[in-house]
Motif scaffolding. Structure first.
Motif, PDB file in Angstrom:
ATOM      1  N   GLU A 219      48.491  21.754  36.615  1.00  0.00           N
ATOM      2  CA  GLU A 219      47.950  21.828  38.035  1.00  0.00           C
ATOM      3  C   GLU A 219      46.490  22.057  37.989  1.00  0.00           C
ATOM      4  OE1 GLU A 219      48.653  25.056  42.052  1.00  0.00           O
ATOM      5  OE2 GLU A 219      50.265  24.612  40.406  1.00  0.00           O
ATOM      6  N   GLY A 220      45.742  21.407  38.822  1.00  0.00           N
ATOM      7  CA  GLY A 220      44.190  21.453  38.774  1.00  0.00           C
ATOM      8  C   GLY A 220      43.641  20.836  37.720  1.00  0.00           C
ATOM      9  N   GLY A 221      44.126  20.074  37.022  1.00  0.00           N
ATOM     10  CA  GLY A 221      43.903  18.990  35.930  1.00  0.00           C
ATOM     11  C   GLY A 221      43.255  19.697  34.563  1.00  0.00           C
ATOM     12  N   GLN A 222      43.340  20.971  34.483  1.00  0.00           N
ATOM     13  CA  GLN A 222      42.852  21.186  33.243  1.00  0.00           C
ATOM     14  C   GLN A 222      43.617  22.642  32.918  1.00  0.00           C
ATOM     15  OE1 GLN A 222      38.659  22.474  34.758  1.00  0.00           O
ATOM     16  NE2 GLN A 222      38.991  24.028  33.599  1.00  0.00           N
ATOM     17  N   TRP A 223      44.046  22.711  31.629  1.00  0.00           N
ATOM     18  CA  TRP A 223      44.648  23.753  30.997  1.00  0.00           C
ATOM     19  C   TRP A 223      44.156  25.389  31.274  1.00  0.00           C
ATOM     20  CZ3 TRP A 223      49.537  22.603  30.049  1.00  0.00           C
ATOM     21  CH2 TRP A 223      50.111  21.504  29.777  1.00  0.00           C
ATOM     22  N   ASN A 224      42.857  25.428  31.100  1.00  0.00           N
ATOM     23  CA  ASN A 224      42.300  26.539  30.890  1.00  0.00           C
ATOM     24  C   ASN A 224      41.118  26.720  31.596  1.00  0.00           C
ATOM     25  OD1 ASN A 224      40.680  28.700  29.479  1.00  0.00           O
ATOM     26  ND2 ASN A 224      42.121  28.561  27.587  1.00  0.00           N
ATOM     27  N   TYR A 225      40.770  27.940  32.366  1.00  0.00           N
ATOM     28  CA  TYR A 225      39.619  28.286  32.920  1.00  0.00           C
ATOM     29  C   TYR A 225      38.611  29.337  32.451  1.00  0.00           C
ATOM     30  CZ  TYR A 225      41.800  25.044  36.609  1.00  0.00           C
ATOM     31  OH  TYR A 225      42.224  23.864  37.039  1.00  0.00           O
ATOM     32  N   ASP A 226      38.882  29.536  31.055  1.00  0.00           N
ATOM     33  CA  ASP A 226      38.275  30.698  30.716  1.00  0.00           C
ATOM     34  C   ASP A 226      36.961  30.586  30.742  1.00  0.00           C
ATOM     35  OD1 ASP A 226      38.592  33.062  29.084  1.00  0.00           O
ATOM     36  OD2 ASP A 226      37.702  31.958  27.350  1.00  0.00           O
ATOM     37  N   GLN A 227      36.200  29.445  31.105  1.00  0.00           N
ATOM     38  CA  GLN A 227      34.681  29.407  31.045  1.00  0.00           C
ATOM     39  C   GLN A 227      34.353  30.138  32.574  1.00  0.00           C
ATOM     40  OE1 GLN A 227      32.373  28.534  28.955  1.00  0.00           O
ATOM     41  NE2 GLN A 227      33.696  27.748  27.330  1.00  0.00           N
ATOM     42  N   ASP A 228      35.271  29.839  33.489  1.00  0.00           N
ATOM     43  CA  ASP A 228      34.999  30.441  34.637  1.00  0.00           C
ATOM     44  C   ASP A 228      35.276  32.033  34.956  1.00  0.00           C
ATOM     45  OD1 ASP A 228      34.563  27.927  35.448  1.00  0.00           O
ATOM     46  OD2 ASP A 228      36.393  27.401  36.068  1.00  0.00           O
ATOM     47  N   ASN A 229      35.752  32.556  33.709  1.00  0.00           N
ATOM     48  CA  ASN A 229      36.196  33.765  33.830  1.00  0.00           C
ATOM     49  C   ASN A 229      35.354  34.842  33.026  1.00  0.00           C
ATOM     50  OD1 ASN A 229      38.017  32.933  35.597  1.00  0.00           O
ATOM     51  ND2 ASN A 229      39.673  32.973  34.211  1.00  0.00           N
ATOM     52  N   ARG A 230      34.205  34.691  32.952  1.00  0.00           N
ATOM     53  CA  ARG A 230      33.323  35.543  32.012  1.00  0.00           C
ATOM     54  C   ARG A 230      32.129  36.179  32.818  1.00  0.00           C
ATOM     55  NH1 ARG A 230      32.807  31.323  27.021  1.00  0.00           N
ATOM     56  NH2 ARG A 230      35.287  31.369  26.374  1.00  0.00           N
ATOM     57  N   ASN A 231      32.594  36.634  33.964  1.00  0.00           N
ATOM     58  CA  ASN A 231      31.360  36.968  35.134  1.00  0.00           C
ATOM     59  C   ASN A 231      31.061  38.630  34.716  1.00  0.00           C
ATOM     60  OD1 ASN A 231      31.750  34.510  35.947  1.00  0.00           O
ATOM     61  ND2 ASN A 231      31.244  34.937  38.056  1.00  0.00           N
ATOM     62  N   LYS A 232      29.784  38.878  34.681  1.00  0.00           N
ATOM     63  CA  LYS A 232      29.432  40.519  34.755  1.00  0.00           C
ATOM     64  C   LYS A 232      29.558  41.046  36.219  1.00  0.00           C
ATOM     65  CE  LYS A 232      25.492  43.110  33.053  1.00  0.00           C
ATOM     66  NZ  LYS A 232      24.289  42.959  32.268  1.00  0.00           N
ATOM     67  N   LEU A 233      29.802  42.060  36.111  1.00  0.00           N
ATOM     68  CA  LEU A 233      29.677  42.697  37.338  1.00  0.00           C
ATOM     69  C   LEU A 233      28.264  43.314  37.872  1.00  0.00           C
ATOM     70  CD1 LEU A 233      32.994  45.297  36.646  1.00  0.00           C
ATOM     71  CD2 LEU A 233      32.795  43.624  38.648  1.00  0.00           C
ATOM     72  N   LYS A 234      27.994  42.761  39.078  1.00  0.00           N
ATOM     73  CA  LYS A 234      26.789  43.182  39.571  1.00  0.00           C
ATOM     74  C   LYS A 234      27.009  44.567  40.481  1.00  0.00           C
ATOM     75  CE  LYS A 234      25.445  38.130  40.110  1.00  0.00           C
ATOM     76  NZ  LYS A 234      25.101  37.383  41.232  1.00  0.00           N
ATOM     77  N   PRO A 235      25.807  45.375  40.758  1.00  0.00           N
ATOM     78  CA  PRO A 235      26.048  46.545  41.541  1.00  0.00           C
ATOM     79  C   PRO A 235      26.856  46.307  42.680  1.00  0.00           C
ATOM     80  CG  PRO A 235      23.861  46.357  40.481  1.00  0.00           C
ATOM     81  CD  PRO A 235      24.466  45.162  40.082  1.00  0.00           C
ATOM     82  N   SER A 236      26.535  45.230  43.334  1.00  0.00           N
ATOM     83  CA  SER A 236      27.125  44.857  44.720  1.00  0.00           C
ATOM     84  C   SER A 236      28.717  44.439  44.341  1.00  0.00           C
ATOM     85  CB  SER A 236      26.464  43.516  45.495  1.00  0.00           C
ATOM     86  OG  SER A 236      26.695  42.483  44.578  1.00  0.00           O
TER      87      SER A 236
END
Length: 548
Positions: free
Chosen positions: A200-217
């Motif tokens: 679903e969505g055309g790709q198996w893995n969304y790991d590249q999208d799931n590496r965000n750092k938490l900002k103070p906000s």
């Protein structure tokens, strides 16, 4: 729930339920049989093979007791034995021998243990039980007084996506396996987030999208974690009475779910409040705290369902279905990347490490491919280190018996690997300190993924990192005694020189790894004077790890 002498009677079959087999949906419980006795026991042997965190012991004992109560209320015959009842028995086979004799059982049944240690112990017991032992051996086991021969059977736990018998179809001993290929096979087999044969969505893995750092906000929006309040004062008294050693401080109230209802509540909370941001921030770490947020920084957007899953109070299919249903009903508030990242942890990684474990035991726990021999620094039991990332990850582990996967892999795990800590000591620490730690899941994660002690059976490269990674994924470095940008000097981040020392120390092993070619090219660009200074700095640190 312990039966008194006046309640004793004979039973045709004794069924053992281990502490991590609290699966109410098991086929055993679908019918009631007055001739069957279920036994759940607190055992000293399970508290002594490693020093556990007190919350881990409290969680298992409380969950076991509540499961026994639920079975009894459902009409089953249940014998729950506390440490007070089992303290006279040297080990599990000794206790079982007594019970089989006392109740004159004709059959003994148990579910497949998840740990090789217990599986081997019960298999040896059953070999003797089935008539393949001499009379003297039976006498030593306390079985000589049985009126009839006892048959036995081992059945599936009916919990995992793959049965124990199927694992050999996916995993072979000492072979390099990759989780991504395994994960795709299971997505297809169980039709999870699939559109026909395509993801679903055309790709198996969304790991590249799931590496965000938490900002103070972002930190302001972290949800207040759902914590349980389970009275464990009676368990604390038993632990004290029997001199059980443990990590952490014994509190009277336990925050972890100890029955299926509480586990389902935590699952619902995760799907509603955490899943919308889970994938995006699943690798993030923070120590920014104030009076409002200080009790949120350890939980972030993680489900904290691992104890409920590993004790089998809740099934992986139930968890996956709930997350996907929440995604479908969210009207876009939960993106595919968030739910896929979570599904990958349950369907992919959890099932994968189990397969690795059973394919490679019993030799896996002896592997030390990097020949690491350093002792674990004493501050792993106190969190008294000036390295802020290690201080927070360890203190959180001591406070909550919990750390999320990046804290385990890239903070404590990374330090242990680049410092060359003996994997036996690393295993014992991880297995003891975390509420969800059972050997089948801990060992491949620690000795394999974290320490590369298996030589690459789990990972394609060592997950080694300098302070730069910690700075990229957290705010730890902003509040640290050491300077993350410096390699040399008294205030330089220790991870920087230790990282380079590790990479050069093992260049013969990793130098031809295409994923590490860029790293070695960067090193080779430095002058010999710079290189020697960094390596000398690392040697000084390695000789004084306990003072960091």
């Amino acid at each position: 729930m312990t039966k008194t002498d006046s309640e004793y009677k004979n039973y045709r079959e004794l069924r053992l339920i281990l502490g991590e087999q609290l699966n109410a949906g098991h086929s055993w419980y679908q019918t009631k049989d007055e001739s069957v006795l279920y036994v759940i026991a607190e055992l000293k042997q399970e508290q002594e093979y490693v020093v556990h965190h007190v919350q881990k012991i409290q969680s298992f004992f409380s969950a076991m007791n509540q499961f026994a109560d639920a079975l009894s209320k459902a009409g089953h015959n249940v014998l729950y034995l506390t440490l007070d009842d089992t303290s006279d028995y040297e080990n599990l086979p000794d206790l079982l021998a007594h019970l089989l004799t006392r109740y004159q059982c004709q059959q003994f049944s148990y579910q497949q243990p998840d740990e090789y240690r217990l599986a081997n112990q019960l298999a040896e017991f059953c070999t003797r039980l089935s008539g393949e032992a001499s009379q003297s051996e039976l006498s030593q086991l306390g079985l000589s007084k049985l009126s009839k021969k006892v048959t036995w059977q081992c059945v599936e736990t009916e919990h995992f996506c793959l049965s124990h018998a199927e694992l050999s179809q996916y995993f072979q001993a000492e072979k390099h396996h990759r989780m991504e290929a395994f994960y795709r096979k299971l997505r297809k087999r169980f039709n999870i987030l699939m559109l026909g044969d395509e993801p679903e969505g055309g790709q198996w893995n969304y790991d590249q999208d799931n590496r965000n750092k938490l900002k103070p906000s972002d930190i302001q929006d972290i949800p207040q974690p759902l914590l349980m309040s389970n009275d464990v004062s009676d368990i604390n008294e038993r632990l004290s009475r029997h001199g059980i050693k443990y990590l952490g401080e014994a509190q009277q109230q336990l925050i972890w779910p100890v029955n299926r209802q509480q586990a389902l509540s935590l699952l619902e909370f995760f799907c509603q409040h955490c899943l919308p941001f889970f994938g995006r921030f699943q690798d993030a770490m923070t120590c920014q705290a104030n009076d409002v947020l200080s009790d949120r920084q350890w939980s972030l957007y993680h489900s904290r369902l691992s104890f409920a899953l590993n004790s089998k109070m809740i099934s992986p299919h139930k968890v996956i279905d709930a997350a996907i249903n929440a995604y479908r009903a969210s009207n876009g508030e939960i993106s595919l990347a968030q739910v896929e990242g979570f599904v990958r942890q349950i369907l992919g990684w959890r099932e994968f490490v189990r397969g690795i474990y059973w394919a490679n035991m019993p030799n896996y726990h002896q592997l030390n491919a990097l020949k690491a021999e350093q002792a674990l620094p004493s501050w792993f039991w106190t969190a008294d280190t000036k390295m802020n990332c290690l201080h927070h990850a360890i203190k959180q582990s001591l406070d909550y018996a919990y750390a999320h996967h990046i804290q385990r892999l890239m903070v404590t795990g990374n330090f242990c690997m680049i410092a060359g800590i003996d994997p036996d000591e690393v295993d014992a620490w991880y297995l003891g300190i975390y509420v969800d730690a059972l050997e089948w899941v801990e060992l491949p994660n620690t000795r394999g993924m974290s320490q590369f002690a298996d030589g690459g059976i789990v990972g394609s490269k060592p997950y080694a990192a300098s302070g730069n990674y910690i700075d990229k994924m957290s705010d730890y470095c902003k509040h640290c005694h050491y300077k993350v940008k410096e390699k040399l000097g008294d205030n330089a981040c220790p991870l920087n020189s230790l990282y380079w020392d590790f990479m050069i120390r093992h260049r013969e092993k990793f130098g031809n790894n295409p994923r590490l070619a860029f790293t070695y090219r960067n090193w080779d660009k430095q002058s010999p004077q710079q290189q020697n200074a960094v390596l000398d700095k690392a040697q000084t640190l390695l000789q004084n790890l306990s003072s960091l």
